[in-house]
Design a protein around this motif. Structure first.
Motif: not given
Lengths: 386, 827
Positions: B133-134, B136-150
Motif C-alpha cells: 500500500e505504501l 514499497l514492494g509487492e509484499d502483501h502478506d500482511g501489514i508492516i510490523v516495525l521492530p520494537a525499537d523503531a
C-alpha cells in the motif's frame, strides 16, 4: 452538340428581273438592277439580313443569298459590262460601294458570331474538375532510403564521400579491428547474430563501423566518409526495437583533427537536418573504438531547448529540451593502428546514430514497426525525397 | 547502479544546498549517466505515523472474512492523544506491535485518499499500512510490523521507513567499473564539486599472519590476491540492522540474512565482491586453480555445471567449492545454522571472469564487477570491513588469523606530452590544468620537462593509454568547452556510380507507381515451400544463423520475394485494391570458402591476409524485386480499371533497363515461383539477370495474393554493372515520316520478338521504328495461327522518301520475316 435550326430572312429579298442581254448600241440604257434605288435596296436588304443572322449557319446562308452568284448585287455587277462605257464608271462605283459595305458587314458579323460561338462552346465543354484523377496509383521511395540519401547529401556537400560494405561481415572487422577484442566487456553490449557455424567468424554486422575499418584499410588519409547502412542486433521486435535497423556513421581522419572538428561537423549536420540554430552537446561516455568518447544530444528542434510547447512539456523531447542522438568520439589510436593508419601522424573522429530513430523523432513516427511493415499508406506519405 | 543520496553524502561533504538535480547534472557531465531518480514514498502525503497496537478484536463477517477492530495509540499525531479506532483485514500482528498508520487526510500511492469512514459497523479512522500500500514492494502478506525499537507512537513514519529519500540510478559504462560502488560514485561527486572526500576503504587493517585459513594460489595470473578472514561464534539468527536492510533495498538488492547482507553491503560500499563460506563445511586448505576437463560443480543457484579448463575454481580437500569470483558452490554455502564464517575477498583476472560468466551464462552482481575490474589494493580492507560488520551485528569474534596471498598487479605507467589533451580535444588546456586534473582523478605524476608519466590509481584499471588520460582531463575540464569548428574542406569525389544508379533505379520505379518497402532479410523453409522452390533450387542453400530470433526463419535470405509477397498480401488484407511494391536489398549465398581469420590488432594485416578475410564472406549481391497485385490502374468515371499482369512485370524491367541504357533480352522460361507459361528470363549480353512474369496460381494462393499477381526479381548489381555511363546525344531526321502497316500471320510458337527482329533487319537503314500494335487469333487467320500487326515507320536522314523507296523497304522487311519465321502477309 445540338445546333439551332437555320432561319433565313427570305421574305425581304427583292424580286429580280431576268438578266439583260449584251448592250449592243452603246447607248446608256436603263437596266433595272442598276437603278440606284434598286442597288440601295439590295444593299440594305443584305445588311439587314446580316444583322439578323443569329448564328454562323444563318450567316452562311445570308452570305450565299446576298453575295452569291445569284444575289442581286452579283447580278447587278454582271450588268455593268452591258452599260455603255460612259455609264460604267458611275454604276461600277455604286455597286462596288454597296458590295463593299455588305462584305464588310459580313466580316464583322462573322467575327462577332465566331466569338459568340467559341464562348458558347467553352461553356458547354465545362467539366467537373473535382472528379477524381487518380487513375494510376502513386509510387514512393522508402523514407529510410531517402533519409539516408538526405544525410549522405549533407556530407557530400561538405566534400565527404559515402562508403558502404557488406552486411554479413567478418568478425575481425566488426569487432577486433575496432578495439573490441574477444574478451572486451563491451562485446556483451552487442547482441550479435552469428552465422553458422560460429567458428567461421562471420556476423551480421552490429554497426556500420566495419565500413570505417574497411575504408582505413583500403586507403590512406585524408579520409572523410559517411557510412549509412543496415545493421542487426538480436533485439526483440517492438515499437522501439528492431533486430534490423539502420545506422549512419561518420569517420574523419586527417592531420590535426580534434574533438572540436567533431563538434563542428555534428553541429552542421544537426542544423542541416533539423534547422538553423539546432546544435549538439556532448556527454562523456564509453565506446571501445573512440577515446575520449561522448554521447551526442541534439537541441530539441520542436521546443528549441525550452522543454515546453504551449506551456506543456514538449512531447518530442519529453520535456528535456535535448534529444539523445548518438555516440561519438576521437578515434582510438588502437583502431588506427589495427587499420594501418599512423596514429603519430593522424588523428580522427567518428560518430554514429540510428537513421530509424532519427526519422522517428524528426517525423513524429510513434511505432518503429511502421518502417518495416510495407504498408503503402505509410510510405507514400513521404513521396520520393525526404 | 542505485545510490541513495544520503549514502553518497556519507563520504563526501557536498556544499550546503546542493540539490539532487544539481548533483546528477554534474555527475552526468563527468560521465556517470543518469538513468533516473527514485524516491520511495514520494507520492504519499502525510500524516503517516508510527502507532502501537493496543487492542485487537477479531470480528467474523457474513462473507466469511474476519476483520480486526483495533485501537491504536498514535501519540499526539491525531491531535487528541486518544487511541485511534481502525478496522484492519490483516492478521500478522498482535497488541503491543509497532505499525505504520496513515491518518485521515493522508493520500497513498495511486491517489488513494484516506478518510474516516464507516465500515463493518465501525468508524474506521485511518489505515494500518502494508508495504504494498505504501508502494514499497509487492509484499502483501500482511501489514508492516516495525521492530520494537523503531520509534514511539506518533513518530513520523517517513523517517522510520526511509521514505522520500532520493536514490539516484546511474547507467555505468563498462570502463567505469569503479562507479559500481558508493566509494566510486562519492569520489566522482567530490571531484564534481571540489569537495572533501573520505575513502570508505581507507582503514587500518591487521597485518597478515600465518594463523589464518591456509590458502594456495596455483594461478597467480588468474587470482593475484586472495584474502581469507574468519568470524567465529556468529549468531545466524541475528537480524540485519534496519539501516543496512534499507540501503540494500534502496540499491536494488533484497535483504536475505545478516551474513549475506553484510557481504553485499560491503560490495556496494567498496566495489569489492565478497564470498562467505560456512567454515564448518570447509575441509583443508583453500586452493585456487583452473578447472580440469570433465570437472563439474553445482553452484549456489542449484545448477550443475560442466567446467572448462579456462574456469578459475576454488577448491578444498573435498574438491571444487566455488567458481572463483563468479559464484560459490552449494556444499560450502552459508545457511541458517552457520556460526563460523570464512570471508573470502579475492582479486580475479577480469578476462577470466568475463569468459566464465559468458560461458556459464551467469550474470551476477559480483561477476559484473569482477569482469570489469576492481581495485586490487583494497582487498584486505574489504575483508576487514566485512569482519567488522559481522562481529558488530552478529555477535561473533574475529579470528586472529589473517591470510593474505599474493600482491596486487602493478599499474601501468603512461607517458604523455603536456599538450596532448589540448591537441586531441581542441580545448585550450594548459599544462597546469592537465597536471591538476590528472591528480584530481588520483594519478601519481612524474613530471619531466616536456612529458609527464602518470601512474593511474588502483581503482582505475581502465586507464592504460595516453588517450585514456586525455578523456579524464577533458571530462573534468568539461565537454561543453569543446569548440565547434568545421574540418578543412575535403575534396570528395561525390557519390559513386553505383550510389547514383541506385537512386535512379528507385526513382524510376517510384515514377512507375511502385512503392518501396524494407523487410527483414530472414527466411525459412516455409517461405521456400510457399514459393514452390524445388528441393535442389539454389535459393534453398542459405547462410544460416547460429542464433536466429525465430527457428522458423533461421537463414539470411537468398530471395527478396518472400518478404515482398507478404507485404503485398498485408496491404491487400488491409483493404488495398491493388498494390505495386519494390524492394532493393542484399541477399546472401554461401560460398563455403572456410572460416574468416581472426588477426591481431596491434598492426594492420597484410593485403594477402585481408584478401583471405574478404574471401571468406558469402556472396552478397544486391537484388531488386517487385510485386504487382490487383488493380494496376483504377476503375473510375473514366471507365474500368485494369489488373496487373505478367506484362506489367516484364514492362517494369524493360523500363528500368531503358532508363539505365542497358539492352535487355527477354526469353520465355520456367522457374518457380512464376507461372510456367508466363515467365520471362531477362538477360544482358546473354547473362541471366533474373525473371519476371505472372506468379504461379499456387504461389498467389499460398501468400494470400489476388490471382494473376506478378513479380520480378533481378540481380541489380549485374544490371548496374552494364549501365551506360555516358549517353550519346541522339541524332534524328526532321524529314517527313513515311508510314507502312503490315499484318503478318505466323504459326503459334513464333514469338513477336523474332518477327520484329526479322522486320527490323529486313527493312534496312531507312526504318525508324517498328511497333507491334495488334495481335489477333481467330477464324480469319485459322487454327494454330496468329496475326501480328506491325506499324513500320520510315524516314531518311537527308531527304523525303518516295513511295517507291518506302514500299521497297517494307517489302524487304516482310520478305525477311517470311524467310526467318514463316510469316505470311495478310492481304
Amino acid at each position: 452538340m445540338d445546333r439551332e435550326p437555320v432561319r433565313v430572312a427570305r421574305a425581304r429579298l427583292p424580286r429580280l428581273d431576268p438578266v439583260s442581254g449584251p448592250n449592243t448600241d452603246y447607248d446608256p440604257v436603263e437596266v433595272t438592277p442598276l437603278k440606284p434605288e434598286e442597288v440601295e435596296a439590295a444593299r440594305d436588304a443584305a445588311l439587314a439580313a446580316i444583322a439578323a443572322a443569329a448564328d454562323l449557319a444563318e450567316l452562311k446562308q445570308v452570305r450565299i443569298e446576298h453575295t452569291g452568284d445569284r444575289s442581286p448585287l452579283a447580278l447587278a455587277n454582271r450588268e455593268i459590262g452591258a452599260l455603255p462605257p460612259q455609264a460604267r464608271k458611275e454604276a461600277g462605283q455604286r455597286i462596288g460601294q454597296a458590295r463593299g459595305a455588305v462584305n464588310q458587314a459580313l466580316a464583322a458579323r462573322q467575327e462577332v458570331l465566331e466569338a459568340e460561338h467559341e464562348e458558347r462552346m467553352l461553356v458547354e465543354e465545362t467539366v467537373d474538375v473535382t472528379l477524381p484523377t487518380d487513375r494510376v496509383p502513386t509510387g514512393a521511395r522508402h523514407p529510410l532510403t531517402t533519409g539516408a540519401e538526405l544525410i549522405s547529401d549533407i556530407f557530400v556537400a561538405m566534400g565527404w564521400e559515402v562508403a558502404e560494405g557488406p552486411v554479413i561481415e567478418a568478425e575481425w572487422l566488426n569487432f577486433d579491428a575496432l578495439n573490441l577484442g574477444p574478451d572486451h566487456p563491451a562485446r556483451t553490449m552487442q547482441d550479435t547474430f552469428w552465422t553458422e557455424p560460429a567458428e567461421n567468424h562471420l556476423v551480421l554486422r552490429t554497426h556500420t563501423s566495419p565500413v570505417q575499418a574497411r575504408t582505413m584499410l583500403s586507403r590512406q588519409p585524408p579520409i572523410y566518409v559517411v557510412c549509412p547502412g543496415r545493421v542487426f542486433r538480436t533485439d526483440e521486435y517492438d515499437a522501439t526495437h528492431s533486430p534490423v535497423f539502420h545506422q549512419v556513421e561518420g569517420l574523419a581522419i586527417d592531420e590535426g583533427i580534434t574533438m572540436a572538428h567533431l563538434k563542428g561537423t555534428l553541429d552542421h549536420f544537426a542544423a542541416r537536418m533539423f534547422g538553423d540554430g539546432i546544435n549538439t552537446r556532448f556527454r562523456p561516455s564509453y565506446f571501445p573504438f573512440t577515446e575520449p568518447s561522448a554521447e551526442v544530444d541534439l537541441v530539441c528542434f520542436v521546443c528549441r531547448g525550452s522543454g515546453e510547447v504551449d506551456g506543456a512539456p514538449c512531447r518530442t523531447c519529453r520535456g528535456e529540451g535535448w534529444i539523445e542522438w548518438g555516440g561519438c568520439g576521437v578515434v582510438n589510436p588502437r583502431v588506427l593502428r589495427a587499420c594501418g593508419v599512423d596514429p603519430e601522424r593522424y588523428t580522427g573522429f567518428a560518430f554514429g546514430m540510428g537513421i530509424d530513430r532519427t526519422l522517428m523523432f524528426r517525423h513524429g513516427i510513434e511505432d518503429l514497426r511502421a518502417l518495416f511493415e510495407g504498408d503503402t499508406r505509410f510510405t507514400t506519405a513521404f513521396g520520393t525525397e525526404l | 547502479m542505485k545510490a541513495p543520496v544520503s549514502w553518497i553524502r556519507e563520504y563526501v561533504d557536498l556544499p550546503a544546498g546542493v540539490t539532487t538535480d544539481e548533483l546528477t547534472a554534474r555527475l552526468t557531465a563527468l560521465g556517470l549517466k543518469l538513468e533516473g531518480i527514485h524516491s520511495a514514498g514520494a507520492d504519499i502525503t502525510g500524516p503517516l505515523v508510527v502507532g502501537r497496537v493496543l487492542t485487537v478484536e477479531p470480528e467474523p463477517q457474513k462473507n466469511g472474512k474476519t476483520i480486526n477492530w483495533c485501537s491504536v495509540d498514535v501519540g499526539a499525531a491525531n491531535g487528541t492523544g486518544e487511541p485511534q479506532g481502525i478496522v484492519c483485514g490483516a492478521h500478522n500482528f498482535a497488541p503491543g506491535d509497532l505499525v505504520v498508520v496513515i491518518l485521515p487526510g493522508g493520500v497513498l500511492p495511486g491517489n488513494f485518499q484516506i478518510s474516516a469512514r464507516k465500515t463493518y459497523g465501525h468508524l474506521s479512522a485511518g489505515m494500518i499500512c502494508s508495504a504494498r500500500e505504501l508502494g514499497l514492494g509487492e509484499d502483501h502478506d500482511g501489514i508492516i510490523v516495525l521492530p520494537a525499537d523503531a520509534g514511539q507512537p506518533g513518530d513520523d513514519a517517513f523517517e522510520v521507513l526511509g521514505l522520500r529519500e532520493e536514490v539516484i540510478e546511474f547507467e555505468i559504462n563498462p570502463d567505469r567499473a569503479y562507479a559500481l560502488s558508493l566509494r566510486g560514485i562519492a569520489r566522482e561527486a567530490a571531484l564534481a564539486f571540489g569537495a572533501p572526500y573520505r575513502d570508505p576503504a581507507a582503514r587500518t587493517v591487521p597485518e597478515p599472519n600465518d594463523l589464518g585459513h591456509p590458502v594456495e594460489i596455483d594461478d597467480p595470473a588468474g587470482c593475484p590476491v586472495f584474502v581469507a578472514r574468519k568470524v567465529t561464534g556468529f549468531d545466524p539468527a541475528a537480524p540485519t540492522p534496519d539501516w543496512m536492510a534499507l540501503r540494500l533495498q534502496q540499491a536494488g538488492m533484497r535483504p536475505i540474512s545478516l551474513a549475506v547482507d553484510v557481504t553485499n553491503y560491503v560490495m556496494l560500499e567498496t566495489g569489492r565482491p565478497i564470498h562467505g563460506y560456512d567454515a564448518h563445511k570447509l575441509t583443508g586448505p583453500i586452493r585456487v586453480r583452473r578447472a580440469r576437463e570433465g570437472e563439474r560443480l553445482t553452484t549456489l543457484d542449484g545448477v550443475d555445471r560442466a567446467l572448462s579448463p579456462e574456469d578459475l575454481v576454488v577448491t578444498d580437500d573435498s574438491g571444487i567449492i566455488g567458481l572463483g569470483g563468479v559464484m560459490g558452490g552449494e556444499t560450502t554455502e552459508m545457511s541458517a545454522s552457520t556460526t563460523n564464517i570464512l570471508v573470502e575477498a579475492a582479486h580475479w583476472d577480469a578476462v577470466s571472469m568475463f569468459r566464465t560468466g559468458k560461458r556459464h551464462k551467469i550474470g551476477s552482481e559480483a561477476g559484473k564487477r569482477n569482469e570489469r575490474g576492481v581495485d586490487p589494493v583494497i582487498t584486505p580492507a574489504a575483508a576487514d570491513r566485512v569482519v567488522e560488520l559481522l562481529t558488530t551485528y552478529g555477535g561473533g569474534t574475529a579470528d586472529p588469523g589473517v591470510t593474505v596471498v599474493g600482491t596486487p598487479p602493478a599499474p601501468p605507467q603512461i607517458t604523455i606530452s603536456y599538450d596532448l589533451p589540448a591537441r586531441v580535444t581542441g580545448i585550450d588546456i594548459d599544462a597546469a590544468a592537465t597536471v591538476a586534473n590528472l591528480e584530481a582523478v588520483g594519478c601519481t605524476l612524474d613530471k619531466a620537462d616536456s612529458t609527464l608519466t602518470a601512474t593511474p590509481p588502483p581503482w582505475r584499471p581502465d586507464l592504460n593509454d595516453p588517450f585514456d588520460l586525455v578523456e579524464e582531463v577533458a571530462r573534468i575540464v568539461g565537454y561543453d568547452r569543446v569548440p565547434s569548428v568545421l574540418p578543412r574542406e575535403a575534396a570528395g569525389r561525390g557519390l559513386s556510380r553505383e550510389q547514383r544508379l541506385r537512386r535512379r533505379v528507385g526513382r524510376t520505379l517510384a515514377g512507375a507507381g511502385c512503392v518501396e518497402v524494407i523487410s527483414f532479410p530472414f527466411v525459412g523453409d516455409a517461405a521456400f515451400d510457399a514459393l514452390g522452390l524445388p528441393a535442389d533450387d539454389v535459393r534453398r542453400r542459405t547462410v544460416r544463423l547460429a542464433n536466429p530470433l525465430s527457428s522458423e526463419e533461421p537463414s539470411y535470405t537468398t530471395t527478396l520475394l518472400p518478404g515482398l509477397l507478404k507485404a503485398g498480401a498485408r496491404n491487400i488484407g488491409r483493404g488495398a485494391t491493388g498494390v505495386a511494391l519494390f524492394e532493393t536489398g542484399t541477399v546472401a549465398f554461401p560460398t563455403d570458402r572456410g572460416p574468416a581469420p581472426i588477426y591481431g590488432v596491434d598492426w594492420r594485416p597484410s593485403d594477402d591476409e585481408l584478401a583471405k578475410l574478404f574471401e571468406a564472406l558469402p556472396e552478397q549481391p544486391l537484388h531488386l524485386a517487385v510485386v504487382l497485385a490487383g488493380e494496376r490502374e483504377r476503375a473510375g468515371w473514366w471507365g474500368s480499371g485494369r489488373d496487373a499482369g505478367w506484362s506489367d512485370a516484364i514492362g517494369l524491367v524493360r523500363r528500368l533497363a531503358a532508363e539505365l541504357g542497358v539492352g535487355l533480352e527477354v526469353e520465355s522460361a520456367t522457374r518457380a515461383p512464376w507461372h510456367p507459361g508466363r515467365c520471362a528470363q531477362v538477360r544482358v549480353n546473354g547473362v541471366e539477370l533474373g525473371h519476371a512474369g505472372e506468379l504461379h496460381p499456387k504461389v498467389c494462393q499460398a501468400f494470400g495474393l489476388p490471382a494473376r499477381s506478378a513479380a520480378v526479381e533481378i540481380d541489380l548489381d549485374l544490371l548496374m554493372r552494364h549501365a551506360r555511363d555516358v549517353t550519346p546525344g541522339p541524332e534524328f531526321s526532321t524529314y517527313p515520316l513515311a508510314k507502312e502497316d503490315v499484318a503478318l500471320v505466323v504459326a503459334d510458337g513464333v514469338t513477336a520478338a523474332a518477327v520484329e527482329a526479322a522486320l527490323r533487319e529486313g527493312a534496312g537503314p531507312l526504318l525508324e521504328s517498328v511497333r507491334l500494335f495488334d495481335v489477333y487469333t481467330g477464324e480469319q487467320v485459322g487454327e494454330g495461327r496468329t496475326s501480328l500487326a506491325f506499324a513500320l515507320r520510315f524516314r531518311a536522314p537527308d531527304r523525303t522518301l518516295t513511295e517507291e523507296e518506302t514500299a521497297a523497304a517494307r517489302d524487304a522487311a516482310v520478305a525477311l520475316a517470311a524467310e526467318r519465321t514463316g510469316a505470311v502477309q495478310r492481304s
